[in-house]
Design a protein around this motif. Structure first.
Motif, PDB file in Angstrom:
ATOM      1  N   GLU A 113      31.609  66.364  34.109  1.00  0.00           N
ATOM      2  CA  GLU A 113      31.194  65.908  32.778  1.00  0.00           C
ATOM      3  C   GLU A 113      31.008  64.397  32.759  1.00  0.00           C
ATOM      4  OE1 GLU A 113      33.354  69.220  29.881  1.00  0.00           O
ATOM      5  OE2 GLU A 113      34.525  67.546  30.701  1.00  0.00           O
ATOM      6  N   ALA A 114      31.931  63.682  33.412  1.00  0.00           N
ATOM      7  CA  ALA A 114      31.828  62.222  33.464  1.00  0.00           C
ATOM      8  C   ALA A 114      30.582  61.798  34.236  1.00  0.00           C
ATOM      9  CB  ALA A 114      33.078  61.630  34.097  1.00  0.00           C
ATOM     10  N   ALA A 115      30.279  62.496  35.324  1.00  0.00           N
ATOM     11  CA  ALA A 115      29.087  62.173  36.113  1.00  0.00           C
ATOM     12  C   ALA A 115      27.823  62.357  35.277  1.00  0.00           C
ATOM     13  CB  ALA A 115      29.033  63.040  37.364  1.00  0.00           C
ATOM     14  N   GLU A 116      27.803  63.397  34.466  1.00  0.00           N
ATOM     15  CA  GLU A 116      26.657  63.616  33.584  1.00  0.00           C
ATOM     16  C   GLU A 116      26.583  62.525  32.521  1.00  0.00           C
ATOM     17  OE1 GLU A 116      23.361  64.866  31.591  1.00  0.00           O
ATOM     18  OE2 GLU A 116      24.044  65.315  33.627  1.00  0.00           O
ATOM     19  N   GLY A 117      27.746  62.092  32.030  1.00  0.00           N
ATOM     20  CA  GLY A 117      27.775  61.001  31.061  1.00  0.00           C
ATOM     21  C   GLY A 117      27.244  59.706  31.650  1.00  0.00           C
ATOM     22  N   VAL A 118      27.582  59.436  32.903  1.00  0.00           N
ATOM     23  CA  VAL A 118      27.072  58.250  33.599  1.00  0.00           C
ATOM     24  C   VAL A 118      25.555  58.327  33.698  1.00  0.00           C
ATOM     25  CG1 VAL A 118      26.997  57.028  35.805  1.00  0.00           C
ATOM     26  CG2 VAL A 118      29.186  57.864  34.910  1.00  0.00           C
ATOM     27  N   ARG A 119      25.058  59.474  34.149  1.00  0.00           N
ATOM     28  CA  ARG A 119      23.610  59.645  34.290  1.00  0.00           C
ATOM     29  C   ARG A 119      22.903  59.449  32.956  1.00  0.00           C
ATOM     30  NH1 ARG A 119      19.698  62.368  32.993  1.00  0.00           N
ATOM     31  NH2 ARG A 119      21.003  63.654  31.635  1.00  0.00           N
ATOM     32  N   ALA A 120      23.485  60.006  31.888  1.00  0.00           N
ATOM     33  CA  ALA A 120      22.847  59.960  30.574  1.00  0.00           C
ATOM     34  C   ALA A 120      22.778  58.536  30.022  1.00  0.00           C
ATOM     35  CB  ALA A 120      23.601  60.868  29.605  1.00  0.00           C
ATOM     36  N   ILE A 121      23.875  57.768  30.144  1.00  0.00           N
ATOM     37  CA  ILE A 121      23.870  56.418  29.574  1.00  0.00           C
ATOM     38  C   ILE A 121      22.949  55.499  30.369  1.00  0.00           C
ATOM     39  CG2 ILE A 121      25.857  55.466  30.836  1.00  0.00           C
ATOM     40  CD1 ILE A 121      25.130  54.937  27.092  1.00  0.00           C
ATOM     41  N   LEU A 122      22.908  55.655  31.686  1.00  0.00           N
ATOM     42  CA  LEU A 122      21.997  54.846  32.489  1.00  0.00           C
ATOM     43  C   LEU A 122      20.545  55.183  32.156  1.00  0.00           C
ATOM     44  CD1 LEU A 122      23.796  54.908  35.966  1.00  0.00           C
ATOM     45  CD2 LEU A 122      23.622  52.978  34.388  1.00  0.00           C
ATOM     46  N   GLN A 123      20.272  56.461  31.965  1.00  0.00           N
ATOM     47  CA  GLN A 123      18.923  56.886  31.594  1.00  0.00           C
ATOM     48  C   GLN A 123      18.542  56.330  30.231  1.00  0.00           C
ATOM     49  OE1 GLN A 123      16.944  58.812  33.610  1.00  0.00           O
ATOM     50  NE2 GLN A 123      15.242  58.612  32.167  1.00  0.00           N
ATOM     51  N   ASP A 124      19.475  56.362  29.295  1.00  0.00           N
ATOM     52  CA  ASP A 124      19.216  55.887  27.936  1.00  0.00           C
ATOM     53  C   ASP A 124      18.865  54.407  27.921  1.00  0.00           C
ATOM     54  OD1 ASP A 124      19.151  56.206  25.060  1.00  0.00           O
ATOM     55  OD2 ASP A 124      21.051  55.125  25.003  1.00  0.00           O
ATOM     56  N   PHE A 125      19.465  53.630  28.817  1.00  0.00           N
ATOM     57  CA  PHE A 125      19.215  52.191  28.871  1.00  0.00           C
ATOM     58  C   PHE A 125      18.112  51.825  29.872  1.00  0.00           C
ATOM     59  CE2 PHE A 125      22.979  51.876  26.397  1.00  0.00           C
ATOM     60  CZ  PHE A 125      22.996  50.612  25.842  1.00  0.00           C
ATOM     61  N   GLY A 126      17.451  52.836  30.434  1.00  0.00           N
ATOM     62  CA  GLY A 126      16.401  52.551  31.404  1.00  0.00           C
ATOM     63  C   GLY A 126      16.928  51.972  32.699  1.00  0.00           C
TER      64      GLY A 126
END
Length: 240
Positions: free
Chosen positions: A111-124
């Motif tokens: 879940e944390a790994a997905e959260g990392v991916r999502a926030i990095l994606q959100d900020f480009g």
């Protein structure tokens, strides 16, 4: 409905020196600035509001949470961005730094790994995934700290002079990132220009509230007083 921020007669002394003196206020605005000279108690107040220092007297509540007493609820409620990201970052890679807070919330590694991916994606910043922290610039490290906080989705973020010491382009870029933040912001600064567009500004002097109100009124009075002090020679005075 619980107020976003409530200070009830908050006082604190550190190493035998009184820093905060009976601060009382209630705030619901989304963008609140706290301005004051160096040594006025601003950063100490930031840490008290974030729950990092427990007050000697009084109480701090954020959305009804007593952040000094209920640390489990506090980490879901408030985050703090320090002036120096090197005092905040504790892991060698971008992924680990962001994931740490998520695991503190009880998320699994997946879940944390997905959260990392999502926030990095959100900020480009998807290309930052797996990157080492040490080569990052000061501004990039500050952005990493902001992303790590936002990944945890706190309801209020305390900004303790995070733009101080950055060059003008980096300040402008980080300001744009901060403007998109949906959480409530409490921004600590000695620079009135940083807080000019905020909903409310509180001027702290000697650990007390000197003035509280609309940004234009408070910052105008603050600037006038700083110019008055600038014409004096209080830099010659020794503490104690």
């Amino acid at each position: 409905m619980a107020q976003p921020l409530t200070l009830d007669n908050v006082s604190l002394a550190l190493e035998g020196r009184a820093i905060l003196h009976g601060l009382t206020l209630t705030a619901q605005e989304r963008r609140i600035g706290i301005v004051g000279r160096n040594g006025s108690g601003k950063s100490t107040l930031a840490r008290v509001i974030a729950g990092l220092h427990a007050p000697d007297a009084g109480q701090v509540r954020l959305f009804g949470v007593d952040v000094a007493r209920d640390r489990k609820a506090a980490i879901r409620t408030v985050g703090i961005l320090f002036q120096n990201p090197d005092h905040q970052i504790i892991f060698p890679t971008v992924d680990e730094e962001i994931a740490f807070g998520l695991t503190q919330l009880g998320q699994s590694k997946a879940e944390a790994a997905e959260g990392v991916r999502a926030i990095l994606q959100d900020f480009g910043k998807a290309h930052w995934q797996g990157a080492a922290v040490h080569p990052l610039s000061q501004g990039q490290k500050q952005l990493l700290c902001l992303m790590a906080i936002l990944a945890m989705r706190p309801r209020l973020i305390v900004l303790d002079e995070p733009l101080s010491g950055l060059d003008i382009p980096t300040r402008m870029q980080l300001t744009r990132y901060l403007e998109r933040v949906e959480a409530h912001l409490l921004h600590i600064s000695h620079d009135p220009a940083t807080l000019a567009g905020y909903d409310r500004v509180i001027w702290i002097a000697d650990g007390r509230i000197a003035q509280d109100g609309p940004a234009r009124d408070v910052l105008g009075a603050y600037i006038a007083d700083m110019e008055r002090l600038g014409g004096m020679d209080d830099i010659s005075d020794l503490a104690g």
